[in-house]
Design a protein around this motif. Structure first.
Motif, short mmCIF file in Angstrom:
data_model
loop_
_atom_site.label_atom_id
_atom_site.label_comp_id
_atom_site.label_asym_id
_atom_site.label_seq_id
_atom_site.Cartn_x
_atom_site.Cartn_y
_atom_site.Cartn_z
N HIS A 98 61.82 104.38 -1.41
CA HIS A 98 61.01 105.69 -1.55
C HIS A 98 61.81 106.91 -1.71
CE1 HIS A 98 58.03 108.80 -0.68
NE2 HIS A 98 57.24 108.00 -1.54
N PHE A 146 60.18 99.05 1.63
CA PHE A 146 60.32 97.82 1.39
C PHE A 146 61.50 96.86 1.82
CE2 PHE A 146 57.70 97.27 -2.64
CZ PHE A 146 57.15 98.44 -2.63
N GLY A 147 61.26 95.61 1.79
CA GLY A 147 62.47 94.72 2.27
C GLY A 147 63.39 94.44 1.08
N PRO A 148 64.48 93.75 1.16
CA PRO A 148 65.38 93.46 0.23
C PRO A 148 64.69 92.45 -0.62
CG PRO A 148 66.10 92.21 2.18
CD PRO A 148 64.81 93.18 2.73
N LEU A 194 57.04 111.54 -3.05
CA LEU A 194 55.46 111.25 -3.38
C LEU A 194 54.93 112.96 -3.80
CD1 LEU A 194 53.04 109.36 -1.04
CD2 LEU A 194 52.53 111.72 -1.95
N TYR A 220 54.68 91.72 -3.01
CA TYR A 220 54.74 92.01 -4.61
C TYR A 220 55.51 90.86 -5.14
CZ TYR A 220 53.23 96.78 -3.56
OH TYR A 220 52.52 97.94 -3.19
N GLY A 251 66.12 95.96 -2.41
CA GLY A 251 64.50 96.24 -2.30
C GLY A 251 64.40 97.85 -2.83
N LEU A 252 63.29 98.24 -2.99
CA LEU A 252 63.15 99.46 -3.54
C LEU A 252 63.33 100.48 -2.38
CD1 LEU A 252 61.64 97.85 -5.49
CD2 LEU A 252 60.38 99.57 -6.23
N GLY A 282 63.62 92.70 -15.17
CA GLY A 282 63.13 93.71 -16.29
C GLY A 282 61.83 94.08 -16.08
N GLN A 283 61.12 93.92 -15.26
CA GLN A 283 59.85 94.50 -14.84
C GLN A 283 59.69 95.29 -13.34
OE1 GLN A 283 57.15 93.99 -17.23
NE2 GLN A 283 58.83 93.07 -18.46
N GLY A 284 58.74 96.02 -13.44
CA GLY A 284 58.50 96.61 -11.95
C GLY A 284 57.62 95.74 -11.12
N PRO A 285 57.60 96.09 -9.83
CA PRO A 285 56.81 95.11 -8.83
C PRO A 285 55.33 95.06 -9.26
CG PRO A 285 58.27 96.73 -7.83
CD PRO A 285 58.39 97.06 -9.04
N GLN A 314 65.69 101.48 -7.03
CA GLN A 314 66.19 100.09 -6.86
C GLN A 314 67.48 99.97 -7.25
OE1 GLN A 314 64.15 96.65 -8.61
NE2 GLN A 314 63.85 95.78 -7.02
N GLN A 372 50.54 96.56 -15.53
CA GLN A 372 51.25 97.92 -14.94
C GLN A 372 50.78 98.90 -15.67
OE1 GLN A 372 55.29 95.82 -15.79
NE2 GLN A 372 55.45 96.26 -13.69
N LEU A 385 49.44 100.16 -5.18
CA LEU A 385 50.36 100.69 -5.94
C LEU A 385 50.62 99.96 -7.43
CD1 LEU A 385 53.33 102.03 -3.66
CD2 LEU A 385 51.85 103.37 -4.75
N GLN A 440 54.36 108.12 -6.94
CA GLN A 440 55.46 108.02 -6.11
C GLN A 440 56.71 107.65 -7.12
OE1 GLN A 440 54.65 105.87 -2.61
NE2 GLN A 440 52.42 106.34 -2.69
N TYR A 456 60.42 105.64 -6.92
CA TYR A 456 61.19 104.71 -6.22
C TYR A 456 62.64 104.48 -6.83
CZ TYR A 456 57.32 103.46 -3.10
OH TYR A 456 56.23 103.50 -2.03
N PHE A 488 53.15 99.95 -10.37
CA PHE A 488 54.47 100.28 -10.65
C PHE A 488 54.47 100.08 -12.31
CE2 PHE A 488 57.31 100.72 -6.96
CZ PHE A 488 56.16 100.02 -6.10
N GLY A 489 55.56 101.13 -12.77
CA GLY A 489 55.94 100.87 -14.22
C GLY A 489 57.16 99.97 -14.40
N LYS A 490 57.47 99.91 -15.55
CA LYS A 490 58.72 99.14 -15.85
C LYS A 490 59.97 99.45 -15.33
CE LYS A 490 56.46 96.45 -19.43
NZ LYS A 490 56.41 96.01 -20.78
N LEU A 537 58.62 90.57 -3.17
CA LEU A 537 59.12 91.69 -2.25
C LEU A 537 58.04 92.03 -1.14
CD1 LEU A 537 60.14 94.10 -5.20
CD2 LEU A 537 61.79 93.23 -3.47
N PHE A 566 61.63 103.79 -10.75
CA PHE A 566 60.33 103.49 -10.96
C PHE A 566 59.36 104.39 -10.45
CE2 PHE A 566 60.95 98.80 -12.16
CZ PHE A 566 62.22 98.51 -11.31
N ARG A 612 48.87 105.74 -7.36
CA ARG A 612 47.71 104.97 -6.37
C ARG A 612 46.44 105.89 -6.86
NH1 ARG A 612 48.65 102.79 -0.62
NH2 ARG A 612 47.33 101.46 -0.41
#
Lengths: 110, 118
Positions: free
Chosen positions: A45, B109-111, A48, B35, A42-43, B40-43, A37, A2, A98, A33, A35, A100-102, B91, A88, A92
């Motif tokens: 958007h 993204f999907g669920p 960007l 993904y 799901g995430l 506790g983490q990102g994808p 959640q 990450q 992509l 970007q 996002y 992602f961060g935590k 995901l 998040f 890119r």
């Protein structure tokens, strides 16, 4: 791995206040970007920003990008309880995946 | 449907079993991504399809993981000999196309599928 690191990890504010989240990254990027959640979902958007842009707005969201510092911030103005979620940043570079961060967990208390 | 759909929404399996996770992208989207998100983490990126072919599978952790997209639409992520460490939310995302400027595109993204390996 990450790349992005969001700060703070968790943030709790009152409804109506502004929320600011920061993201730092390590390598050069084409875009960054943000996002959202919601728990167990799901995430979505949000926005960007390209590497040649410095600031972008979308409704109550304001994003800044400082490529010299490799950092970005997300500001949510006049927060609402419905803004409670994890946020998040994702970067890119070219045609790479992509990264992602935590995330930052935001709680908005009514 | 209007968005990306994933089935099942939850999957519980035993260590050593085989599982398949399905993703149905937005109609017309040629790019599809998988993904994995741990608690506790990102994808974290697993694999990317452009049409029927896997354009980038560099994120697959080992050869127990495999994904297909035979007709360029629905994709299946397959995990063999599951381990407890595979427990995560998987995901799927899609985007309209890949071109020279694909890196400017938004992913939808999907669920997710929540996988629990006991």
């Amino acid at each position: 791995s990450q790349q992005g690191e969001e700060d703070p990890q968790a943030l709790s504010i009152q409804e109506g206040e502004n929320a600011t989240m920061n993201c730092s990254y390590k390598t050069s990027i084409n875009n960054l970007q943000w996002y959202r959640q919601n728990s167990g979902r799901g995430l979505v958007h949000l926005i960007l920003i390209r590497s040649n842009e410095r600031e972008k707005h979308s409704g109550r969201l304001r994003v800044t990008l400082d490529t010299s510092k490799k950092s970005s911030s997300l500001l949510i103005t006049a927060s609402r309880a419905a803004d409670t979620a994890s946020y998040f940043c994702a970067t890119r570079n070219g045609n790479t995946p992509l990264v992602f961060g935590k995330g930052t967990r935001l709680s908005v208390i009514a | 449907g209007a968005g990306v759909s994933q089935t099942p929404s939850n999957k519980v399996t035993e260590k050593g079993k085989y599982v398949e996770l399905r993703c149905d992208p937005i109609s017309g989207h040629t790019a599809l991504y998988w993904y994995r998100q741990s608690l506790g983490q990102g994808p974290e990126f697993l694999i990317y399809f452009q049409g029927t072919g896997a354009a980038d599978d560099s994120g697959l952790p080992n050869d127990r993981f495999f994904a297909v997209r035979p007709e360029g639409s629905v994709s299946t992520l397959k995990i063999q000999r599951t381990e407890r460490g595979d427990s995560a939310v998987y995901l799927c995302a899609s985007s309209p196309r890949t071109s020279g400027r694909s890196y400017q595109e938004t992913q939808y993204f999907g669920p997710g599928t929540r996988l629990l390996v006991l």
